[in-house]
Design a protein around this motif. Structure first.
Motif, PDB file in Angstrom:
ATOM      1  N   VAL B 242       0.344 -31.127  53.047  1.00 36.46           N
ATOM      2  CA  VAL B 242       1.352 -30.366  53.056  1.00 36.46           C
ATOM      3  C   VAL B 242       1.303 -30.161  54.284  1.00 36.46           C
ATOM      4  CG1 VAL B 242       1.887 -27.909  52.262  1.00 36.46           C
ATOM      5  CG2 VAL B 242       0.956 -29.365  50.597  1.00 36.46           C
ATOM      6  N   VAL B 243       0.353 -29.899  55.182  1.00 31.11           N
ATOM      7  CA  VAL B 243       0.503 -29.582  56.282  1.00 31.11           C
ATOM      8  C   VAL B 243       0.650 -31.150  57.734  1.00 31.11           C
ATOM      9  CG1 VAL B 243      -1.168 -29.694  59.143  1.00 31.11           C
ATOM     10  CG2 VAL B 243      -1.563 -28.627  55.668  1.00 31.11           C
ATOM     11  N   GLY B 244       0.543 -32.367  57.105  1.00 34.43           N
ATOM     12  CA  GLY B 244       1.804 -33.662  57.593  1.00 34.43           C
ATOM     13  C   GLY B 244       2.758 -33.729  57.224  1.00 34.43           C
ATOM     14  N   GLY B 245       3.637 -32.285  56.539  1.00 29.58           N
ATOM     15  CA  GLY B 245       4.856 -31.947  56.904  1.00 29.58           C
ATOM     16  C   GLY B 245       5.585 -32.235  55.890  1.00 29.58           C
ATOM     17  N   SER B 246       5.167 -32.927  54.069  1.00 32.74           N
ATOM     18  CA  SER B 246       5.746 -33.596  53.213  1.00 32.74           C
ATOM     19  C   SER B 246       6.305 -32.256  52.518  1.00 32.74           C
ATOM     20  CB  SER B 246       4.678 -35.130  52.340  1.00 32.74           C
ATOM     21  OG  SER B 246       3.928 -35.579  53.050  1.00 32.74           O
ATOM     22  N   SER B 247       6.365 -32.682  51.521  1.00 34.90           N
ATOM     23  CA  SER B 247       7.660 -31.771  50.716  1.00 34.90           C
ATOM     24  C   SER B 247       7.052 -31.874  49.133  1.00 34.90           C
ATOM     25  CB  SER B 247       8.931 -31.584  50.069  1.00 34.90           C
ATOM     26  OG  SER B 247       9.543 -30.959  49.306  1.00 34.90           O
ATOM     27  N   ILE B 248       6.531 -30.234  48.836  1.00 31.55           N
ATOM     28  CA  ILE B 248       5.312 -30.382  47.928  1.00 31.55           C
ATOM     29  C   ILE B 248       6.452 -30.986  46.501  1.00 31.55           C
ATOM     30  CG2 ILE B 248       5.567 -28.213  46.856  1.00 31.55           C
ATOM     31  CD1 ILE B 248       2.017 -28.879  47.141  1.00 31.55           C
TER      32      ILE B 248
END
Lengths: 342, 325
Positions: B242-248
């Protein structure tokens, strides 16, 4: 016929059948099952799970997830274990602070999810981590003790007849029945089934979501108080398994993850399934090593069972004229695209 | 992409700047220690990332890590052969297969399916060991995780190889492209001829295998296995994605983001540890930073903060109606 179908599509019924089956096995496996003491003991075991599961059910029906349960429960527990003092007043004050902490965490979740539109899993994951941190700050190692009116107070009976935990479970059921029929209850279901159309029909989604998280936070804190009555001490680390059990109770109770369908009654029965299961396994002499395996299997099987019965209930319906149906408890078919986690 | 660059820049600034906090930090040895620890988070983040990419969640990773770790000390140290290694990987693949079939074929929500298998696998590991983990660390794992090559710890090479390979798989292979398709719109992917079931099952299998490999690396790094060795990854495997920018919700995110986030989060926790504050505050700050980063990611939040400014600049009395929420 339609009654059977309706029952099959209702998750609570499946959970109830499961509970009855496990209880029967439990009854045969041990001789003193049907005593008052044993029933009270079971109710005491299940009460924290029931309260937390009721809170989580609200969030899940509204279409969200809440991972902050474990954090709030542990926070309430350590506040009680460290700040209760010796008098009844200071104990009550600590309890009020614990419940306030639950409200605060609920409010933070609510602001993040409802107003800042952060994904609920991500937001509550972060608040969970923060709560566990604060719990460790308040109480670095397990210990302490809770005031007497909580333990054994909340585990005993009123006037020697009415167990406090029965009162708690009853209040949860009653509160749910009232809420479900209230305008707010309808809003929660509407939001979970289809947020866009709920908004278009004038529901203020953000406000409803915020209040759902607020209420859930309070209920988790209450669950933490009830849990403290059982453990009689504080433990800043002991929350992960409890959280897993709460999610399991909600899932066994037939509430749909993703929102729009389910009921707290189902979750409460689900909590019962888990508690009786534990007792049954113990009575049967199954090693505690394997309790987790059975719990996990029952969790998956219960959800599978619910899905199969939903299919059975819906298949003939598709051929009939599509009657308007109540989306609250009966299942509406879900497009595959909406199935995933949300 | 801009976000990943920002995150990387923050991390790169933080590493030397941490010298200001504590003189022991910021040195090459600290940085390399951070990278070594990140390598394991990077690996577990790859599996979880693929599962999140298709819009699901894998909560069974912690116990898969622990089970693989236990089997590594119990089996692999006794017979350190490729066959034993493949047996452990095979067990993990079966776990992933069961998860995937449960989710994609039987339509059990992934949250429930993997929570259930988490309980079951943990029970199996506990039942198998009866509470005490047998065996020792296989030598080759210890020399892999603690060894050096040209004076640089081997796990750092693994980290960069993993970053390249993971990006390659996720972005440029057919499997990777299908993951994005399934994650962004499952129905559309199905219509377009993607075998959704296979793709989802594949993601779960990769995830479980990555967890098993992480378990092995952890055994090599920590010098042994415990039944709770995977527990720390319950939250951090999700946090790193999540912190890496992926959408959950799936369909969006890059593996490079996950890699940078792994280094970022490890740097943060190393930094916070050196502040000399209690474990509790460390955890609190960790959680707070996740909120901050995830909040910053939120475009809605950006535009909301900018809206009053824009109004001020444009001098409009009544702007656009507030969003319906």
């Amino acid at each position: 016929m339609s009654t059977i179908k309706k029952a099959l599509s209702n998750g609570s019924v499946i959970a109830f059948i499961l509970l009855t089956a496990i209880y029967v096995v439990y009854m045969y496996s041990s001789i003193d099952v049907l005593t008052i003491e044993n029933a009270t003991d079971l109710l005491n075991n299940v009460a924290p799970l029931v309260i937390a599961a009721t809170g989580l059910t609200l969030v899940i029906i509204s279409g969200g997830y809440d991972l902050s349960i474990g954090g709030v429960v542990v926070l309430a527990n350590v506040i009680l274990a460290t700040h209760s003092g010796t008098t009844v007043q200071s104990g009550l004050l600590a309890m009020a602070v614990a419940l306030g902490a639950g409200l605060l965490v609920g409010a933070i979740n609510g602001v993040l999810v409802a107003y800042l539109e952060v994904q609920s899993i991500a937001a509550t994951l972060a608040t969970f981590i923060m709560c566990s941190g604060i719990a460790l700050v308040i109480m670095p190692s397990p210990g302490g003790n809770v005031p007497e009116f909580i333990s054994p107070g909340l585990n005993s009976t009123i006037g020697g007849a009415l167990p406090v935990s029965l009162l708690v479970v009853g209040t949860c059921i009653l509160g749910w029945l009232v809420l479900r029929r209230s305008r707010f209850g309808v809003y929660i279901y509407a939001l979970g089934s289809d947020e866009r159309s709920a908004v278009q029909s004038g529901i203020r989604a953000a406000s409803v979501k915020f209040r759902v998280f607020l209420g859930a936070g309070l209920l988790y804190a209450l669950a933490g108080v009830m849990l403290s009555a059982q453990t009689a001490s504080g433990d800043p680390n002991g929350s992960a398994l409890f959280m897993v059990l709460v999610f399991a109770a909600v899932a066994i109770g037939g509430t749909r993850f993703g929102g729009g369908r389910g009921s707290a009654i189902g979750s409460i029965v689900g909590a019962g399934v888990l508690a009786v299961l534990q007792k049954m396994l113990f009575a049967l002499g199954v090693s505690t090593f394997y309790t987790g395996i059975v719990q996990g299997a029952v969790l998956i099987l219960a959800v599978l069972l619910g899905q199969v019965s939903l299919l059975v209930a819906q298949r003939p319906r598709a051929a009939e004229t599509p009657a308007p149906r109540d989306d609250r408890d009966a299942g509406a078919p879900v497009p595959a695209a909406q199935r995933g986690t949300s | 992409m801009g976000y990943v660059v920002c995150l990387l820049a923050t991390t790169l600034i933080m590493m030397p700047a941490s010298k200001l906090i504590s003189p022991s930090l910021g040195s090459w040895s600290t940085v390399s220690a951070i990278l070594v620890v990140s390598s394991m988070l990077t690996l577990i983040g790859f599996g979880q990332g693929l599962v999140i990419l298709v819009g699901e969640l894998d909560l069974s990773l912690p116990s898969t890590i622990s089970l693989a770790g236990v089997l590594t000390t119990a089996w692999l140290s006794v017979t350190p052969t490729a066959v034993t290694f493949l047996q452990i990987i095979g067990i993990a693949a079966v776990i992933g297969l069961v998860n995937g079939v449960g989710v994609a074929v039987l339509k059990v929500p992934s949250f429930i399916m993997t929570l259930g298998s988490q309980l079951i696998i943990a029970g199996i590991a506990l039942g198998y060991t009866k509470g005490t983990v047998p065996g020792t660390t296989p030598d080759f794992l210890a020399s892999l995780m603690l060894g050096r090559w040209f004076d640089i710890p081997i796990p750092i090479y693994m980290l960069f190889m993993m970053a390249a390979l993971g990006t390659l798989i996720q972005r440029y292979t057919t499997f990777g492209r299908r993951l994005y398709a399934v994650g962004s719109n499952r129905a559309a992917a199905d219509v377009a001829g993607v075998r959704v079931t296979r793709v989802v099952v594949g993601a779960f299998v990769v995830s479980a295998v990555a967890a098993a490999l992480t378990g092995m690396l952890l055994v090599g790094y920590g010098g042994g296995a415990t039944l709770g060795m995977g527990d720390a990854y319950f939250l951090s495997s999700i946090a790193v994605v999540v912190v890496g920018g992926s959408s959950i919700l799936g369909g969006r995110g890059s593996y490079l983001g996950t890699v940078v986030a792994a280094i970022f989060l490890t740097t943060i926790s190393t930094l916070v540890q050196s502040l000399g504050i209690s474990q509790g505050w460390q955890t609190f700050i960790y959680g707070f930073l996740i909120i901050a980063v995830v909040g910053l990611l939120n475009k809605e939040l950006y535009s909301r903060m900018l809206r009053p400014l824009r109004r001020l600049v444009e001098g409009k009395g009544s702007g656009a109606p507030a969003s319906l929420g």
